[in-house]
Design an enzyme around this catalytic site. Structure first.
Site, PDB file in Angstrom:
ATOM      1  N   HIS A 249      -1.749  51.962  40.282  1.00 42.35           N
ATOM      2  CA  HIS A 249      -2.863  51.494  39.455  1.00 42.35           C
ATOM      3  C   HIS A 249      -2.551  51.467  37.961  1.00 42.35           C
ATOM      4  O   HIS A 249      -3.345  50.954  37.178  1.00 42.35           O
ATOM      5  CB  HIS A 249      -4.139  52.252  39.813  1.00 42.35           C
TER       6      HIS A 249
ATOM      7  N   HIS B 271       3.455  50.989  46.184  1.00 40.61           N
ATOM      8  CA  HIS B 271       3.168  50.059  47.284  1.00 40.61           C
ATOM      9  C   HIS B 271       3.384  48.635  46.792  1.00 40.61           C
ATOM     10  O   HIS B 271       2.652  48.163  45.928  1.00 40.61           O
ATOM     11  CB  HIS B 271       1.708  50.272  47.723  1.00 40.61           C
TER      12      HIS B 271
ATOM     13  N   THR C 189     -10.122  51.374  63.353  1.00 41.25           N
ATOM     14  CA  THR C 189     -11.444  51.438  62.713  1.00 41.25           C
ATOM     15  C   THR C 189     -11.480  52.523  61.633  1.00 41.25           C
ATOM     16  O   THR C 189     -12.227  52.425  60.673  1.00 41.25           O
ATOM     17  CB  THR C 189     -12.554  51.726  63.745  1.00 41.25           C
TER      18      THR C 189
ATOM     19  N   GLU D 259       5.949  52.223  49.841  1.00 46.40           N
ATOM     20  CA  GLU D 259       4.917  51.846  50.821  1.00 46.40           C
ATOM     21  C   GLU D 259       4.994  50.353  51.057  1.00 46.40           C
ATOM     22  O   GLU D 259       5.060  49.570  50.097  1.00 46.40           O
ATOM     23  CB  GLU D 259       3.536  52.208  50.288  1.00 46.40           C
TER      24      GLU D 259
ATOM     25  N   ARG E 200      -0.337  42.379  43.976  1.00 43.57           N
ATOM     26  CA  ARG E 200      -1.507  42.543  43.093  1.00 43.57           C
ATOM     27  C   ARG E 200      -1.317  43.646  42.049  1.00 43.57           C
ATOM     28  O   ARG E 200      -1.970  43.652  41.036  1.00 43.57           O
ATOM     29  CB  ARG E 200      -2.778  42.757  43.904  1.00 43.57           C
TER      30      ARG E 200
ATOM     31  N   GLU F 136       1.693  60.104  57.931  1.00 33.89           N
ATOM     32  CA  GLU F 136       0.812  60.427  56.809  1.00 33.89           C
ATOM     33  C   GLU F 136      -0.617  60.246  57.312  1.00 33.89           C
ATOM     34  O   GLU F 136      -1.009  59.141  57.710  1.00 33.89           O
ATOM     35  CB  GLU F 136       1.095  59.524  55.612  1.00 33.89           C
TER      36      GLU F 136
ATOM     37  N   ASN G  82       1.307  58.397  43.117  1.00 33.83           N
ATOM     38  CA  ASN G  82       1.287  56.945  43.338  1.00 33.83           C
ATOM     39  C   ASN G  82       0.897  56.249  42.024  1.00 33.83           C
ATOM     40  O   ASN G  82      -0.165  56.534  41.460  1.00 33.83           O
ATOM     41  CB  ASN G  82       0.279  56.641  44.458  1.00 33.83           C
TER      42      ASN G  82
ATOM     43  N   ARG H   5       2.709  45.239  47.491  1.00 28.94           N
ATOM     44  CA  ARG H   5       1.823  44.494  48.394  1.00 28.94           C
ATOM     45  C   ARG H   5       2.309  43.067  48.535  1.00 28.94           C
ATOM     46  O   ARG H   5       2.973  42.531  47.651  1.00 28.94           O
ATOM     47  CB  ARG H   5       0.394  44.530  47.863  1.00 28.94           C
TER      48      ARG H   5
ATOM     49  N   HIS I  73      -4.822  59.527  50.487  1.00 25.56           N
ATOM     50  CA  HIS I  73      -5.781  58.445  50.232  1.00 25.56           C
ATOM     51  C   HIS I  73      -7.126  59.018  49.793  1.00 25.56           C
ATOM     52  O   HIS I  73      -7.780  59.722  50.554  1.00 25.56           O
ATOM     53  CB  HIS I  73      -6.007  57.497  51.419  1.00 25.56           C
TER      54      HIS I  73
HETATM   55  N1  PXP Z   1      -1.072  57.253  50.906  1.00 21.43           N
HETATM   56  C1  PXP Z   1      -0.982  55.965  51.294  1.00 21.43           C
HETATM   57  C2  PXP Z   1      -0.248  55.646  52.548  1.00 21.43           C
HETATM   58  C3  PXP Z   1      -1.546  54.937  50.512  1.00 21.43           C
HETATM   59  O1  PXP Z   1      -1.444  53.673  50.913  1.00 21.43           O
HETATM   60  C4  PXP Z   1      -2.177  55.289  49.295  1.00 21.43           C
HETATM   61  C5  PXP Z   1      -2.708  54.229  48.393  1.00 21.43           C
HETATM   62  O2  PXP Z   1      -3.733  53.573  48.960  1.00 21.43           O
HETATM   63  C6  PXP Z   1      -2.250  56.635  48.936  1.00 21.43           C
HETATM   64  C7  PXP Z   1      -1.680  57.595  49.759  1.00 21.43           C
HETATM   65  C8  PXP Z   1      -2.895  57.075  47.668  1.00 21.43           C
HETATM   66  O3  PXP Z   1      -4.255  56.837  47.732  1.00 21.43           O
HETATM   67  P1  PXP Z   1      -5.110  57.013  46.404  1.00 21.43           P
HETATM   68  O4  PXP Z   1      -4.615  55.994  45.433  1.00 21.43           O
HETATM   69  O5  PXP Z   1      -6.504  56.754  46.871  1.00 21.43           O
HETATM   70  O6  PXP Z   1      -4.907  58.404  45.921  1.00 21.43           O
END
Ligand code: PXP
Length: 249
Positions: free
Chosen positions: A15, A48, A106, A75, A54, A156, A12, A50, A199
């Site tokens: 960032h 992703h 939650t 995403e 952002r 996922e 991913n 958004r 995540h």
């Molecule tokens: N999987 C999904 C569905 C996500 O939305 C994200 C990003 O938040 C990730 C995986 C990757 O998470 P991370 O950046 O914390 O590794």
């Protein structure tokens, strides 16, 4: 049980765009990171888009569709705007994620069970367009059953709680969460779903998740982009790949 197949790594790159946007300039370029990740052994690229843009921008998605040779996992929130964008690009995969508080359970995953009809209608055209539809949910039986009923091909599983417990030294709770993920990965597979996870995963937390035999793909971003500061993106990804393969073997 033997693993069901090779475990894929989706990198991913959100960032990279976060850092770029901090300066409002064009650097660093998420597309360059995506190509580097491909070269370093990523099996797919995850981004992703958004609603508030952002990090990843519309132009980034256009560029990724253009340059990637590995599959793009797009995403997106379950909104009309995102559906239009996905249908325009027809990425290999879409993963429906919660963006607003009221869309979350939650535990942090998408609330599928309460929104079953709406989500079934929402994903149908994406499936018809040939996208593999994944739903980002907690390892929670009613959510998994609802995801299967609406016609998702993939779930996922949200590893955020497991990773947070680990980071906070709450090891009993971490282990209980891992056990729940183990049971729910098996249950989702029984229902015919392909199982992914992601995540918050790091070098310290990835192995037990990679070892779950039904899990076919991990999506990892924040930690890898952070670790790239210290060892470079290629080596950061190569080490994650090594840990995943070791856990799988
Ligand atoms: N999987 C999904 C569905 C996500 O939305 C994200 C990003 O938040 C990730 C995986 C990757 O998470 P991370 O950046 O914390 O590794």
């Amino acid at each position: 049980m033997e693993p069901l197949g090779k475990l894929r790594l989706g990198v991913n790159i959100d960032h990279v765009a976060t850092v770029r946007n901090a300066r409002g300039s064009a650097y660093p370029d998420p597309l360059r990171a995506a190509k580097l990740a491909e070269d370093a052994g990523a099996d797919g690229i995850t981004a992703h888009l958004r609603e508030d843009r952002r990090h990843i921008s519309d132009a980034d998605i256009d560029g990724l569709v253009e340059v990637l040779t590995v599959p793009l996992n797009f995403e997106m929130a379950a909104t009309d705007e995102m559906q239009r964008i996905a249908l325009r690009h027809k990425p290999h995969a879409v993963c429906i994620v919660p963006e607003k508080r009221e869309e979350r359970t939650t535990e942090g995953g998408l609330e599928v069970a309460r929104e079953e009809n709406k989500l079934a209608h929402f994903i149908a055209p994406l499936r018809e367009a040939g996208c593999r539809v994944s739903i980002f949910i907690a390892a929670d039986r009613p959510q998994i059953e609802a995801a299967a009923r609406i016609g998702a091909q993939v779930i996922e599983l949200h590893t955020g709680a497991y990773c947070d417990f680990h980071a906070e030294g709450r090891f009993d709770e971490r282990d209980a969460e891992l056990e729940r993920m183990r049971d729910m990965a098996a249950y989702g597979h029984e229902l015919g779903l392909e199982i992914h996870a992601g995540h918050g995963l790091t070098y310290d937390t990835v192995a037990p998740i990679a070892a779950l035999p039904q899990v076919m793909e991990l999506n990892i971003g924040h930690f890898l982009i952070g670790e790239a500061i210290f060892r470079g993106l290629g080596p950061a990804i190569a080490e994650m790949r090594r840990l995943m393969d070791e856990a799988r073997a």
